[in-house]
Design a protein around this motif. Structure first.
Motif, PDB file in Angstrom:
ATOM      1  N   ALA A  98      14.330   1.589  35.857  1.00 56.02           N
ATOM      2  CA  ALA A  98      15.101   0.510  36.476  1.00 56.02           C
ATOM      3  C   ALA A  98      15.882   1.034  37.679  1.00 56.02           C
ATOM      4  CB  ALA A  98      16.044  -0.108  35.447  1.00 56.02           C
ATOM      5  N   ALA A  99      16.520   2.208  37.503  1.00 50.64           N
ATOM      6  CA  ALA A  99      17.292   2.786  38.607  1.00 50.64           C
ATOM      7  C   ALA A  99      16.371   3.124  39.780  1.00 50.64           C
ATOM      8  CB  ALA A  99      18.036   4.031  38.123  1.00 50.64           C
ATOM      9  N   ALA A 100      15.193   3.670  39.463  1.00 56.87           N
ATOM     10  CA  ALA A 100      14.239   4.026  40.526  1.00 56.87           C
ATOM     11  C   ALA A 100      13.780   2.776  41.269  1.00 56.87           C
ATOM     12  CB  ALA A 100      13.049   4.762  39.930  1.00 56.87           C
ATOM     13  N   MET A 101      13.529   1.701  40.513  1.00 61.54           N
ATOM     14  CA  MET A 101      13.095   0.438  41.135  1.00 61.54           C
ATOM     15  C   MET A 101      14.161  -0.097  42.081  1.00 61.54           C
ATOM     16  SD  MET A 101      10.090  -0.420  40.563  1.00 61.54           S
ATOM     17  CE  MET A 101      10.235  -2.041  41.302  1.00 61.54           C
ATOM     18  N   ILE A 102      15.433  -0.012  41.645  1.00 57.59           N
ATOM     19  CA  ILE A 102      16.532  -0.499  42.501  1.00 57.59           C
ATOM     20  C   ILE A 102      16.550   0.297  43.807  1.00 57.59           C
ATOM     21  CG2 ILE A 102      19.048  -0.633  42.711  1.00 57.59           C
ATOM     22  CD1 ILE A 102      19.094  -1.239  39.684  1.00 57.59           C
ATOM     23  N   LEU A 103      16.376   1.625  43.711  1.00 59.45           N
ATOM     24  CA  LEU A 103      16.365   2.462  44.920  1.00 59.45           C
ATOM     25  C   LEU A 103      15.212   2.072  45.835  1.00 59.45           C
ATOM     26  CD1 LEU A 103      17.340   6.022  43.648  1.00 59.45           C
ATOM     27  CD2 LEU A 103      18.715   4.383  44.913  1.00 59.45           C
ATOM     28  N   VAL A 104      14.041   1.797  45.238  1.00 60.21           N
ATOM     29  CA  VAL A 104      12.883   1.407  46.052  1.00 60.21           C
ATOM     30  C   VAL A 104      13.183   0.096  46.780  1.00 60.21           C
ATOM     31  CG1 VAL A 104      10.485   0.618  45.944  1.00 60.21           C
ATOM     32  CG2 VAL A 104      11.179   2.637  44.647  1.00 60.21           C
ATOM     33  N   VAL A 105      13.760  -0.864  46.038  1.00 61.78           N
ATOM     34  CA  VAL A 105      14.089  -2.160  46.664  1.00 61.78           C
ATOM     35  C   VAL A 105      15.078  -1.953  47.813  1.00 61.78           C
ATOM     36  CG1 VAL A 105      15.259  -4.369  46.274  1.00 61.78           C
ATOM     37  CG2 VAL A 105      13.593  -3.529  44.607  1.00 61.78           C
TER      38      VAL A 105
END
Ligand SMILES: [Cu+2]
Length: 286
Positions: A98-105
């Motif tokens: 989830a944290a990685a996805m937020i960074l990608v967004v």
């Protein structure tokens, strides 16, 4: 505290926190979010900032809500024995992803927004146009160039192409502290410093840009008519606080008149100084 009051508090506190975060941008416009409304790049900076602020707000509410809930739910009770937990693979993989996805967004949104912050647009058809080849340049190459020179403790503005090297020979008009530019025109600022590091910052017209001795930095804005206040944003000495800036955006059809009036005023003042110099020299006082 009774259990009922405690339960009510456990619900009310995260709710209050969440609503204060959601309502803050409107109630505190320009306080926790950047100023905007003067120039497209300032608007893009503000909207990028808000997107990131809202995502961070949601994360904050979820994390702090879970924390407050757990602190309340699993608080010390008489005779209770704490459960011994040794990791939870699914949960750990979940929050890492989830944290990685937020960074990608955040990265994608930032890179989508950056060009409109960095690249100047064309002047509008009703702008005041002159062509030049130095960067940063709108797609059609037409812009107004203003050299901004920081010095302890005032800003000097020189107007027109050639302001970097040939301001003196071209007798370009200049002004101090207050910059006058035409509306709806892409204005390129060529920023330099003669002494220490200063920072050009007119919040409504875009980001901060440092004025560094020995270097030339650039920024741009494209504004509607109005007065925009700014302040040197780099501590540059004991009178730093007095180093304000004012950008006066006037209708484009009045700009040529303003330039010629300014040039005439400068010539008149120079003529007076030469006259005074002659008198003082003749009197033996110089
Ligand atoms: Cu300064």
């Amino acid at each position: 505290m009774s259990a009922r009051v405690g339960r009510a508090l456990a619900v009310a506190l995260p709710l209050a926190l969440a609503s204060s975060l959601v309502l803050a941008p409107s109630a505190l416009a320009n306080f926790i979010t950047p100023k905007a409304g003067g120039s497209p790049n300032a608007n893009e900076i503000a909207s990028l900032y808000k997107i990131i602020l809202y995502i961070a707000g949601v994360v904050f509410v979820i994390v702090e809500g879970a924390l407050a809930y757990s602190v309340y739910k699993f608080r010390a009770k008489k005779g209770a024995v704490a459960a011994q937990i040794h990791g939870n693979t699914r949960l750990e993989i979940g929050w890492t992803l989830a944290a990685a996805m937020i960074l990608v967004v955040l990265t994608v949104v930032t890179f989508v927004k950056l060009p409109s912050i960095i690249n100047p647009p064309n002047s509008s058809a009703n702008g005041f146009l002159s062509a030049s080849l130095t960067a940063p340049t709108p797609p059609n190459g037409k812009k107004l160039v203003v050299c901004v020179q920081g010095r302890q403790y005032i800003w000097r503005y020189t107007y027109g192409n050639g302001c970097v090297n040939d301001a003196f020979t071209l007798k370009l008009p200049y002004s101090y502290q207050e910059m006058t530019v035409p509306a709806n025109t892409t204005v390129e600022l060529v920023i330099q410093s003669t002494d220490v590091i200063h920072s050009w910052w007119v919040p409504s017209l875009g980001g901060k840009v440092d004025a560094v001795p020995g270097y030339t930095t650039y920024t741009w804005f494209k504004a509607h008519t109005g007065l925009f206040h700014g302040q040197c944003a780099q501590l540059c000495g004991r009178n730093h606080a007095a180093m304000t800036a004012l950008v006066h955006v006037i209708p484009a059809d009045q700009y040529a008149t303003w330039l010629s009036t300014q040039s005439a005023d400068i010539s008149a003042a120079n003529a007076q100084v030469s006259q005074l110099r002659q008198i003082l020299t003749a009197n033996g006082n110089l």
